[in-house]
Design a protein around this motif. Structure first.
Motif, short mmCIF file in Angstrom:
data_model
loop_
_atom_site.label_atom_id
_atom_site.label_comp_id
_atom_site.label_asym_id
_atom_site.label_seq_id
_atom_site.Cartn_x
_atom_site.Cartn_y
_atom_site.Cartn_z
N GLU A 132 45.58 55.12 32.86
CA GLU A 132 46.53 54.02 32.83
C GLU A 132 45.77 52.73 33.09
N PRO A 133 46.28 51.58 32.64
CA PRO A 133 45.57 50.32 32.87
C PRO A 133 45.53 49.97 34.35
N GLU A 134 44.45 49.31 34.76
CA GLU A 134 44.36 48.84 36.13
C GLU A 134 45.32 47.68 36.36
N GLY A 135 46.00 47.72 37.49
CA GLY A 135 46.87 46.61 37.89
C GLY A 135 46.44 46.09 39.24
N LYS A 136 47.38 45.66 40.02
CA LYS A 136 47.07 45.14 41.34
C LYS A 136 47.44 46.11 42.45
N GLY A 137 47.84 47.31 42.09
CA GLY A 137 48.22 48.29 43.10
C GLY A 137 49.70 48.20 43.40
N GLU A 138 50.26 49.31 43.83
CA GLU A 138 51.70 49.35 44.08
C GLU A 138 52.13 48.38 45.16
N ASP A 139 51.33 48.25 46.22
CA ASP A 139 51.70 47.36 47.32
C ASP A 139 51.75 45.90 46.86
N LEU A 140 50.75 45.49 46.09
CA LEU A 140 50.72 44.10 45.64
C LEU A 140 51.81 43.80 44.64
N GLU A 141 52.10 44.76 43.75
CA GLU A 141 53.15 44.56 42.77
C GLU A 141 54.52 44.45 43.47
N GLU A 142 54.72 45.27 44.50
CA GLU A 142 55.96 45.20 45.26
C GLU A 142 56.08 43.86 45.98
N GLU A 143 54.96 43.38 46.54
CA GLU A 143 54.96 42.09 47.23
C GLU A 143 55.31 40.95 46.27
N ARG A 149 38.23 46.64 45.31
CA ARG A 149 38.84 46.97 44.01
C ARG A 149 39.33 48.42 44.00
N ILE A 150 38.50 49.33 44.51
CA ILE A 150 38.86 50.75 44.52
C ILE A 150 40.04 50.99 45.45
N GLN A 151 40.13 50.21 46.52
CA GLN A 151 41.20 50.35 47.51
C GLN A 151 42.58 50.35 46.87
N LEU A 152 42.75 49.58 45.79
CA LEU A 152 44.06 49.44 45.17
C LEU A 152 44.52 50.74 44.52
N TYR A 153 43.59 51.52 43.99
CA TYR A 153 43.90 52.82 43.39
C TYR A 153 42.84 53.81 43.84
N PRO A 154 42.93 54.30 45.06
CA PRO A 154 41.84 55.10 45.64
C PRO A 154 41.62 56.45 44.98
N ASP A 155 42.56 56.94 44.17
CA ASP A 155 42.40 58.25 43.54
C ASP A 155 41.70 58.19 42.19
N GLN A 156 41.37 56.99 41.72
CA GLN A 156 40.73 56.89 40.40
C GLN A 156 39.37 57.55 40.42
N VAL A 157 39.01 58.17 39.31
CA VAL A 157 37.70 58.82 39.18
C VAL A 157 36.88 58.23 38.04
N ILE A 158 37.55 57.53 37.12
CA ILE A 158 36.89 56.92 35.96
C ILE A 158 37.37 55.49 35.82
N ARG A 159 36.45 54.58 35.48
CA ARG A 159 36.80 53.22 35.09
C ARG A 159 36.25 52.99 33.67
N TYR A 160 37.17 52.93 32.70
CA TYR A 160 36.77 52.77 31.30
C TYR A 160 36.90 51.31 30.91
N ASP A 161 35.80 50.69 30.50
CA ASP A 161 35.78 49.24 30.30
C ASP A 161 34.87 48.86 29.14
N ARG A 162 35.02 49.53 28.02
CA ARG A 162 34.14 49.30 26.88
C ARG A 162 34.42 47.97 26.19
N VAL A 163 33.37 47.31 25.75
CA VAL A 163 33.49 46.07 24.99
C VAL A 163 33.91 46.41 23.56
N GLU A 164 35.01 45.81 23.11
CA GLU A 164 35.48 46.04 21.75
C GLU A 164 35.72 44.71 21.04
N TYR A 165 35.32 44.66 19.77
CA TYR A 165 35.62 43.53 18.90
C TYR A 165 35.17 42.20 19.51
#
Length: 409
Positions: free
Chosen positions: A228-239, A286-302
């Motif tokens: 799923e796309p990275e956001g600001k974390g559930e706590d920050l979105e709720e705030e 950065r990882i704190q916001l989604y501590p269960d993530q195992v992959i960060r996919y950030d390929r340059v496209e176009y």
């Protein structure tokens, strides 16, 4: 070293409140995809185009697979296991309509510690939309429209090792039916996976399940990677949602959109230098916001700008990335494998020579160049470990970095 980054108590990052995190971080419109490891609900076979960690490879091209000599650890000279494969289709070029990246790793942590450059391998494989193995997807909005009849190519499937799924060039000398990629896996199957007991004998369904589990234990545990796309974390979105609600219902009340941090006590003192690894703290924030993530996919496209990985330390970055050997074009960063994946691989974390890393960075050909008659193109991996300085961060150092970040905004 703990691999659960979200629970790291050495740096006190876990004690920062959401507002401080929001002020310390900024997100651009090119949000990376975050990958999470989950138990698969259905078998992860090639025709499902899976992204997964561990298990046997689900080969994108079912007619040609990698052999053990192509995926051998150069330290112990034994076959490596599949660490990760990601299904990463792209619109350009047409040949990359189906695209997969495979990462292999030696299971022996001692080999990775001895010389990690000899204990990892990365391969890219791709197929066009029109190929002899998979029907083209129905892209019509009309659900009742019949798909064109597709007949897959008939071919003799390559023999695979019963342990790891690499090319099985060897066979059991007694029954001649069970295939292996190497003598190492043949001996492991004979002695530890009960083949010695059942060779040339009928195997019940119950015994076969036990054998399959024993063989699976010889490689990394299989998990499905969902994203799923990275956001600001559930706590920050709720705030932010609560703040917006308050603003709508209290239009006359003054609101504060200031991003400045108010520091108290010693933190308010002018400090021009922080003797810690700022990069590591940025990583932790950065990882704190989604501590269960195992992959960060950030390929340059176009037309995307060049992307920087989320480094885990300031030092030991690659000076340059080798050009693609096939087209001589540049390789760019595509994704990184976080140390949190180690929690899902079924490896021993207690042993002194246990497998470990801070982050693994994968670079691939920017143009997805044609493979020609080749089915696989070897790509590049870089490994970083956590720095000693970074692991010693305290609350004052964290506050200083937050202050520096706020000053830049």
């Amino acid at each position: 070293m703990s691999n659960k980054l979200g629970n790291d108590t050495d740096s006190d990052v876990s004690e920062l409140d959401p507002k401080e995190l929001s002020q310390a971080l900024s997100f651009d419109k090119y949000a990376p995809q975050l990958g999470y490891a989950e138990d698969p609900e259905t078998p992860l076979t090639a025709e499902t185009f899976p992204s997964k960690s561990g298990g046997k490879p689900a080969w994108l091209n079912p007619e040609t697979i990698l052999a053990a000599e192509q995926v051998t650890c150069e330290n112990c000279e034994q076959p490596m296991s599949l660490l990760l494969q990601l299904y990463t289709p792209e619109d350009q070029p047409a040949e990359a309509f189906h695209r997969a990246v495979y990462v292999f790793c030696c299971k022996k942590g001692g080999c990775v510690k001895q010389d990690w450059t000899r204990s990892f391998k990365v391969f890219r494989s791709q197929l066009p939309r029109e190929n002899p193995y998979y029907p083209p997807p129905n892209e019509s909005d009309d659900e009742e429209e019949e798909e064109e009849e597709f007949t897959p190519k008939s071919f003799k499937a390559p023999v695979q090792c019963v342990i790891c799924g690499l090319g099985g060039a060897k066979a059991c000398g007694k029954c001649g039916k069970t295939a292996y990629c190497s003598r190492e896996h043949q001996m492991a199957d004979w002695n530890m996976c009960r083949h010695k007991e059942f060779c040339n004998k009928h195997i019940s369904e119950q015994d076969q399940e036990v054998i399959d589990k024993l063989r699976a234990a010889r490689i990394f545990t299989e998990k499905e990677i969902v994203s799923e796309p990275e956001g600001k974390g559930e706590d920050l979105e709720e705030e932010e949602s609560q703040a917006e609600f308050f603003k709508e219902n209290n239009p006359d009340e003054p609101s504060s959109d200031s991003k400045a941090l108010v520091l108290a006590g010693d933190e308010a003192e002018e400090d021009t230098k922080v003797d810690v690894d700022d990069v590591f703290l940025q990583f932790q924030l950065r990882i704190q916001l989604y501590p269960d993530q195992v992959i960060r996919y950030d390929r340059v496209e176009y037309d995307m700008p060049t992307r920087e990985p989320l480094w885990v330390q300031q030092n030991y970055k690659p000076a340059s990335i080798p050009a693609c050997e096939l087209c001589n074009g540049p390789r760019t960063f595509e994704f990184q494998i976080l140390s949190t994946l180690l929690n899902y691989l079924g490896v021993n974390h207690i042993a002194a020579d246990s497998l470990d890393w801070g982050s693994l960075f994968v670079y691939t050909c920017k143009q997805n160049c044609t493979l020609g008659k080749e089915v696989f193109a070897e790509e590049v991996l870089w490994k970083q470990d956590f720095s000693a300085d970074g692991m010693q961060l305290g609350p004052k150092e964290a506050a200083m970095l937050r202050r520096k970040n706020a000053a830049k905004q």
